[in-house]
Design a protein around this motif. Structure first.
Motif, PDB file in Angstrom:
ATOM      1  N   LEU A 183     -31.868  57.837  80.687  1.00 53.00           N
ATOM      2  CA  LEU A 183     -32.687  56.751  81.216  1.00 53.00           C
ATOM      3  C   LEU A 183     -32.336  56.557  82.683  1.00 53.00           C
ATOM      4  CD1 LEU A 183     -32.356  54.191  78.283  1.00 53.00           C
ATOM      5  CD2 LEU A 183     -34.295  55.668  78.762  1.00 53.00           C
ATOM      6  N   GLU A 184     -33.354  56.518  83.533  1.00 58.15           N
ATOM      7  CA  GLU A 184     -33.106  56.431  84.966  1.00 58.15           C
ATOM      8  C   GLU A 184     -33.525  55.057  85.503  1.00 58.15           C
ATOM      9  OE1 GLU A 184     -31.625  59.010  85.182  1.00 58.15           O
ATOM     10  OE2 GLU A 184     -32.663  60.701  84.292  1.00 58.15           O
ATOM     11  N   GLY A 185     -33.128  54.779  86.728  1.00 55.23           N
ATOM     12  CA  GLY A 185     -33.471  53.512  87.374  1.00 55.23           C
ATOM     13  C   GLY A 185     -34.743  53.610  88.190  1.00 55.23           C
ATOM     14  N   GLY A 186     -35.750  54.290  87.683  1.00 52.09           N
ATOM     15  CA  GLY A 186     -36.987  54.506  88.419  1.00 52.09           C
ATOM     16  C   GLY A 186     -37.728  53.222  88.759  1.00 52.09           C
ATOM     17  N   LEU A 187     -37.730  52.236  87.843  1.00 51.79           N
ATOM     18  CA  LEU A 187     -38.435  50.983  88.120  1.00 51.79           C
ATOM     19  C   LEU A 187     -37.736  50.186  89.208  1.00 51.79           C
ATOM     20  CD1 LEU A 187     -39.650  49.736  84.616  1.00 51.79           C
ATOM     21  CD2 LEU A 187     -40.839  51.121  86.316  1.00 51.79           C
ATOM     22  N   ASP A 188     -36.408  50.244  89.246  1.00 48.42           N
ATOM     23  CA  ASP A 188     -35.671  49.633  90.347  1.00 48.42           C
ATOM     24  C   ASP A 188     -36.144  50.196  91.686  1.00 48.42           C
ATOM     25  OD1 ASP A 188     -34.014  47.565  89.816  1.00 48.42           O
ATOM     26  OD2 ASP A 188     -32.202  48.750  89.518  1.00 48.42           O
ATOM     27  N   ALA A 189     -36.203  51.534  91.760  1.00 49.90           N
ATOM     28  CA  ALA A 189     -36.612  52.199  92.996  1.00 49.90           C
ATOM     29  C   ALA A 189     -38.077  51.908  93.309  1.00 49.90           C
ATOM     30  CB  ALA A 189     -36.385  53.705  92.869  1.00 49.90           C
ATOM     31  N   LEU A 190     -38.931  51.940  92.294  1.00 46.35           N
ATOM     32  CA  LEU A 190     -40.353  51.714  92.511  1.00 46.35           C
ATOM     33  C   LEU A 190     -40.609  50.311  93.056  1.00 46.35           C
ATOM     34  CD1 LEU A 190     -43.224  52.755  92.307  1.00 46.35           C
ATOM     35  CD2 LEU A 190     -43.274  52.045  89.903  1.00 46.35           C
ATOM     36  N   MET A 191     -39.874  49.324  92.558  1.00 46.58           N
ATOM     37  CA  MET A 191     -40.046  47.957  93.059  1.00 46.58           C
ATOM     38  C   MET A 191     -39.704  47.880  94.542  1.00 46.58           C
ATOM     39  SD  MET A 191     -40.939  44.838  92.611  1.00 46.58           S
ATOM     40  CE  MET A 191     -40.993  44.447  90.853  1.00 46.58           C
ATOM     41  N   GLN A 192     -38.636  48.560  94.969  1.00 47.71           N
ATOM     42  CA  GLN A 192     -38.264  48.536  96.381  1.00 47.71           C
ATOM     43  C   GLN A 192     -39.309  49.244  97.250  1.00 47.71           C
ATOM     44  OE1 GLN A 192     -35.436  46.828  97.774  1.00 47.71           O
ATOM     45  NE2 GLN A 192     -35.824  45.979  95.736  1.00 47.71           N
ATOM     46  N   VAL A 193     -39.855  50.347  96.741  1.00 47.69           N
ATOM     47  CA  VAL A 193     -40.900  51.051  97.489  1.00 47.69           C
ATOM     48  C   VAL A 193     -42.132  50.156  97.660  1.00 47.69           C
ATOM     49  CG1 VAL A 193     -42.476  53.018  97.444  1.00 47.69           C
ATOM     50  CG2 VAL A 193     -40.094  53.323  96.770  1.00 47.69           C
ATOM     51  N   ILE A 194     -42.407  49.337  96.649  1.00 49.16           N
ATOM     52  CA  ILE A 194     -43.588  48.465  96.695  1.00 49.16           C
ATOM     53  C   ILE A 194     -43.380  47.314  97.678  1.00 49.16           C
ATOM     54  CG2 ILE A 194     -45.021  46.887  95.343  1.00 49.16           C
ATOM     55  CD1 ILE A 194     -44.373  48.626  92.881  1.00 49.16           C
TER      56      ILE A 194
ATOM     57  N   GLN B 188     -54.837  49.466 105.799  1.00 48.53           N
ATOM     58  CA  GLN B 188     -56.144  50.029 105.467  1.00 48.53           C
ATOM     59  C   GLN B 188     -56.060  51.370 104.742  1.00 48.53           C
ATOM     60  OE1 GLN B 188     -59.042  48.501 105.795  1.00 48.53           O
ATOM     61  NE2 GLN B 188     -57.997  46.712 106.633  1.00 48.53           N
ATOM     62  N   ALA B 189     -54.873  51.924 104.580  1.00 50.80           N
ATOM     63  CA  ALA B 189     -54.739  53.238 103.938  1.00 50.80           C
ATOM     64  C   ALA B 189     -54.784  53.104 102.419  1.00 50.80           C
ATOM     65  CB  ALA B 189     -53.438  53.900 104.369  1.00 50.80           C
ATOM     66  N   ARG B 190     -55.131  54.219 101.759  1.00 53.14           N
ATOM     67  CA  ARG B 190     -54.970  54.282 100.300  1.00 53.14           C
ATOM     68  C   ARG B 190     -53.510  54.602 100.042  1.00 53.14           C
ATOM     69  NH1 ARG B 190     -58.308  54.906  95.844  1.00 53.14           N
ATOM     70  NH2 ARG B 190     -60.133  55.150  97.182  1.00 53.14           N
ATOM     71  N   LYS B 191     -52.813  53.680  99.431  1.00 55.84           N
ATOM     72  CA  LYS B 191     -51.355  53.774  99.273  1.00 55.84           C
ATOM     73  C   LYS B 191     -51.033  54.357  97.895  1.00 55.84           C
ATOM     74  CE  LYS B 191     -51.273  49.338 100.494  1.00 55.84           C
ATOM     75  NZ  LYS B 191     -52.491  49.147 101.301  1.00 55.84           N
ATOM     76  N   VAL B 192     -50.295  55.453  97.893  1.00 57.69           N
ATOM     77  CA  VAL B 192     -49.989  56.163  96.646  1.00 57.69           C
ATOM     78  C   VAL B 192     -48.498  56.481  96.598  1.00 57.69           C
ATOM     79  CG1 VAL B 192     -50.447  58.193  95.221  1.00 57.69           C
ATOM     80  CG2 VAL B 192     -52.294  57.194  96.596  1.00 57.69           C
ATOM     81  N   VAL B 193     -47.872  56.187  95.451  1.00 52.31           N
ATOM     82  CA  VAL B 193     -46.489  56.595  95.182  1.00 52.31           C
ATOM     83  C   VAL B 193     -46.531  57.642  94.077  1.00 52.31           C
ATOM     84  CG1 VAL B 193     -44.201  55.881  94.427  1.00 52.31           C
ATOM     85  CG2 VAL B 193     -45.588  54.332  95.814  1.00 52.31           C
ATOM     86  N   ILE B 194     -45.950  58.802  94.321  1.00 46.73           N
ATOM     87  CA  ILE B 194     -45.829  59.804  93.257  1.00 46.73           C
ATOM     88  C   ILE B 194     -44.375  59.819  92.805  1.00 46.73           C
ATOM     89  CG2 ILE B 194     -45.668  61.651  95.016  1.00 46.73           C
ATOM     90  CD1 ILE B 194     -46.816  63.524  92.809  1.00 46.73           C
ATOM     91  N   LEU B 195     -44.158  59.413  91.567  1.00 45.92           N
ATOM     92  CA  LEU B 195     -42.812  59.302  91.000  1.00 45.92           C
ATOM     93  C   LEU B 195     -42.546  60.537  90.152  1.00 45.92           C
ATOM     94  CD1 LEU B 195     -41.271  56.056  89.553  1.00 45.92           C
ATOM     95  CD2 LEU B 195     -40.816  58.257  88.514  1.00 45.92           C
ATOM     96  N   VAL B 196     -41.582  61.338  90.563  1.00 44.86           N
ATOM     97  CA  VAL B 196     -41.287  62.623  89.932  1.00 44.86           C
ATOM     98  C   VAL B 196     -39.991  62.489  89.133  1.00 44.86           C
ATOM     99  CG1 VAL B 196     -40.962  65.087  90.319  1.00 44.86           C
ATOM    100  CG2 VAL B 196     -42.365  63.750  91.917  1.00 44.86           C
ATOM    101  N   THR B 197     -40.053  62.734  87.823  1.00 46.92           N
ATOM    102  CA  THR B 197     -38.863  62.609  86.984  1.00 46.92           C
ATOM    103  C   THR B 197     -39.044  63.397  85.703  1.00 46.92           C
ATOM    104  OG1 THR B 197     -37.375  61.033  85.884  1.00 46.92           O
ATOM    105  CG2 THR B 197     -39.720  60.522  85.845  1.00 46.92           C
ATOM    106  N   ASP B 198     -37.904  63.669  85.060  1.00 57.37           N
ATOM    107  CA  ASP B 198     -37.935  64.309  83.740  1.00 57.37           C
ATOM    108  C   ASP B 198     -37.296  63.421  82.678  1.00 57.37           C
ATOM    109  OD1 ASP B 198     -35.313  64.399  84.509  1.00 57.37           O
ATOM    110  OD2 ASP B 198     -34.985  66.518  84.014  1.00 57.37           O
TER     111      ASP B 198
END
Length: 795
Positions: free
Chosen positions: A235-246, A257-267
């Motif tokens: 189990l990784e801390g991806g949601l922790d990181a995603l919240m900070q990116v947001i 004005q940009a289309r904002k996209v996060v690509i989260l890469v994990t296994d």
């Protein structure tokens, strides 16, 4: 029914039709006894507040009030307004100006209670729109080869993004997990990869390594300089990181004005809210930015993991889309997660070494820009309903606020119905409502004004003689309504309180309102078809019932129906308004045994399908499945297998028979199917181990099933025959070429010889005139002449 009865009935229907046509809005208005009820009865109703107005009905249309000498200043009426304030045309992105993807941009609405205003909203995806793509990568031990692949694909990533939009920026960050037990082992804190007999970076929660930039070498360098780390569990801390990116808008560098996209890469899977308790972290995630100057997340050991709901709300609020690029073993979990926020997320399968990440980015980005959805922040007393045909995808307008598979450059129209359901309790009558695209900073602002309830600025005059006369001298007129003296009530103060056992006009009118099923009462007095006289309804002609709620029956056939409160109640075995439809649903039962595939109702032996379903049995879902295709698929598969010599199905008769097992389906094989028919697909593995697609169409006539099948023989390549065919073809071509060469040579020789022969025939010999041939030549005559002059030897 005799012919004469039929003519009489037709004349009666015509008479009532004429009466209905002449039943104007004035008639609907006139029974309202107060200003507020008058205006809520119908949009055309108006109320006269004038004291000098002498006509009995104060609630009429504006034109009739003026005709009855009510002055304009005394008329209060509904005044809905729709005014577009800003309507710039849609346009694509330009370097000097922003794109416009929604129109109009601003409008003014004045809403009347109960009335619906419709405004048209147009949307078109702008080409070359700015793209901010942030790659958020799991850099735990099992992802080490994926990092190397991403580094190698840096230049190709640039080309992939250029094919999507010429205006893009890239950012990069990595994550692992909270650096504490039980997420890591304390003895491996400095080197979490020691168990793998390798050296790696100490565990960290999230590390922002590159802000959004168009410098591709900088991105490639950031990936190359990032370090692999590790943790204990899967189990990784991806949601922790995603919240900070947001939430770290400034640090990441998101452009508005940009289309904002996060690509989260994990296994791996992700820790959710509450898992921090395992490490003694009890502080709820505060949804604030906690990045230091080095880009390290400093709140990893202070705040719990965020919840999915918190992530979803922040993604929506900040217009950020997320793509989950995950491996096959965890994809099902991420698809369940994405389903909770499907309008702003996408999931696809990442190969074991991330080699397909470019294809995945292209596919997911195109999927995101082909979807549009609108939402608003309207209060609960203002109802907003969206309708669209998604640019022609549906034959009629559908009640939906989103569209999928929108062609790029295609303009999509949404029709927004805005209705004021009730007045706000806080008496705030101006509002600003924003209708916005859920994944872009594109919106339409509505300046909404609510029409206020009937105002009254008159000074009460209880002793005014004319006002008391209008109220039967048992009250006085105030704003067009009678204020009754003690002991009296009613619209015109004609009802003594003692006999009615009520103490107010409102309580009296309540007795004339029809009780409803939810234990409330109707807002209409006498159903708007009569007058309330001291708590009893006096109904208009053509209406009956204690609350004038019933129309007289006109078209009930006594043999087929009974009249009950204006409705034809059909007798057993009949249905529909005229009770002329047989209730038998046998014709609506499809091959699946369901009535209208459980997607509609059977009316007059025909299926009336719910939106958006289509077909004779409502079996077709334009966006998903066709129930009958799925129903026939096992049968068609067996028939194809049997035809192609793969062996006969043991239960062919069973699966190719109707539900009662009394009739076997009729079928035929054809080379081509009619392209205008809806075709079903059967995908199967044939005897050669190849995946082969075949098509079929179905027809159901009187519960008989007819299948027409186009079976495709997917044969493997016969290399021996192929080589033989190629060799024979090559030999044939060679012989043909040799023959042509020989024929050309012979034809050329023949032409040369003919030319020589022609020259010989036309040649003229040239001789010297002084030349004398030394050879004498004599010719013995064939016969000697007897003439001397001709023959000297003649006798």
């Amino acid at each position: 029914m005799t012919s004469l009865d039929g003519k009489v009935f037709s004349w009666i229907c015509l008479l009532f039709l004429i009466l209905e046509i002449t039943h104007t809005e004035d008639d609907k208005c006139m029974h309202s006894d107060s200003c507020e009820r008058c205006l809520s009865t119908h949009l055309e109703c108006a109320w006269c507040t004038g004291k000098e107005y002498t006509v009995g009905y104060r609630c009429l249309s504006r034109s009739q009030l003026l005709a009855n000498n009510c002055t304009e200043t005394d008329i209060y009426e509904n005044q809905p307004v729709l005014d577009v304030l800003q309507d710039k045309p849609l346009k694509d992105y330009e370097t000097t100006d922003q794109a416009i993807q929604v129109r109009p941009q601003r409008a003014y609405l004045k809403l009347v209670k109960g009335n619906t205003q419709r405004i048209k909203l147009s949307y078109r995806t702008a080409s070359n729109n700015p793209l901010d793509l942030y790659v958020l990568m799991d850099l735990t031990w099992t992802m080490r080869d994926d990092k190397d692949t991403l580094e190698e694909l840096g230049a190709q990533l640039s080309q992939t993004l250029k094919n999507l939009t010429g205006n893009y920026r890239l950012g990069f960050g990595s994550f692992a997990d909270k650096p504490t037990f039980p997420m890591i082992l304390p003895q491996y804190k400095e080197n979490p990869c020691a168990a793998e007999r390798a050296q790696c970076e100490p565990t960290y929660g999230f590390r922002h390594q590159l802000s959004l930039t168009d410098n591709i070498p900088a991105f490639t360098g950031a990936v190359a300089n990032s370090k692999i780390t590790g943790n204990l569990d899967n189990l990784e801390g991806g949601l922790d990181a995603l919240m900070q990116v947001i939430v770290c808008t400034k640090e990441i560098g998101w452009k508005e004005q940009a289309r904002k996209v996060v690509i989260l890469v994990t296994d791996g899977f992700m820790h959710l809210a509450g898992d921090g308790l395992l490490a003694g972290i009890i502080e709820r995630n505060d949804k604030q930015c906690h990045l230091n100057e080095a880009g390290e997340y400093t709140g990893s050991l202070d705040y719990d993991y965020p919840s999915l709901e918190e992530i979803y709300r922040e993604l929506l609020r900040r217009k950020i889309n997320v793509i989950f690029a995950v491996t096959q073993n965890v994809v099902s979990s991420y698809r369940e997660l994405s389903a909770l926020m499907k309008e702003i997320s996408y999931v696809d399968i990442l190969s074991a070494d991330s080699s397909n990440i470019l294809e995945l980015i292209k596919k997911s980005y195109e999927s995101l820009i082909k979807r549009t959805q609108f939402a608003d922040n309207s209060p609960d007393y203002i109802d907003m309903v969206y309708y669209t045909d998604c640019g022609g995808q549906f034959p009629t307008l559908q009640k939906r606020n989103y569209c999928n598979n929108v062609n790029l450059g295609k303009e999509i129209d949404f029709y927004v119905d805005v209705t004021l359901k009730k007045y706000p309790e806080d008496k705030v009558y101006t509002h600003k409502i924003r209708v916005e695209e859920t994944s872009l900073s594109e919106y339409m602002d509505l300046d909404v004004e609510l029409q206020r309830p009937c105002p009254c600025q008159e000074t009460p005059e209880p002793e005014n003689e004319f006002g008391r006369f209008q109220c039967q001298d048992q009250g006085y007129m105030y704003c067009g309504m009678c204020i009754c003296d003690s002991g009296w009530t009613g619209t015109f103060c004609t009802c003594p309180i003692d006999s009615t056992n009520v103490t107010s006009n409102e309580a009296l009118l309540q007795k004339c309102r029809q009780p409803l099923a939810d234990r409330t009462t109707s807002e209409l007095v006498c159903s708007n078809h009569g007058d309330c006289d001291c708590g009893s309804c006096q109904c208009d002609i053509g209406y009956t019932g204690p609350y004038c709620e019933c129309r007289e029956c006109l078209d009930c056939d006594e043999k087929l129906a009974d009249c009950f409160c204006g409705q034809c109640v059909c007798k057993y075995g009949w249905s529909e308004n005229g009770c002329n439809c047989d209730v038998d649903t046998d014709a609506c039962v499809g091959p699946t045994g369901e009535i209208c595939s459980k997607r509609g109702t059977c009316e007059c032996e025909e299926c009336q399908c719910e939106e958006p379903y289509l077909g004779k049995f409502c079996e077709i879902d334009p966006e998903k499945d066709n129930k009958l295709c799925l129903f026939y698929e096992p049968c068609v598969t067996c028939l194809i297998e049997q035809k192609q010599g793969m062996g006969a199905c043991e239960n062919l008769t069973q699966i190719c028979s109707s539900l009662d097992r009394q009739e076997t389906y009729s079928y035929s094989f054809v080379h081509e199917l009619d392209p205008e028919q809806d075709q079903c697909l059967v995908r199967m593995v044939n005897k050669h181990g190849m995946q082969c697609d075949s098509f079929f169409v179905y027809k159901v006539v009187d519960h008989s099933n007819f299948l027409t099948i186009q079976a495709v023989d997917c044969e493997p390549v016969d290399y021996v025959a192929l080589v033989g065919y190629i060799s024979a073809f090559t030999l044939l071509i060679g012989l043909l070429i040799i023959f042509l060469i020989l024929w050309c040579i012979r034809a050329k020789d023949a032409r040369e010889y003919a030319k020589f022969d022609e020259e010989q025939r036309n040649n003229v010999r040239q001789e010297n005139p002084l030349y004398r041939d030394p050879v004498g030549r004599y010719v013995v005559p064939k016969a000697l002449s007897v003439k001397y002059d001709e023959n000297p030897f003649a006798s």
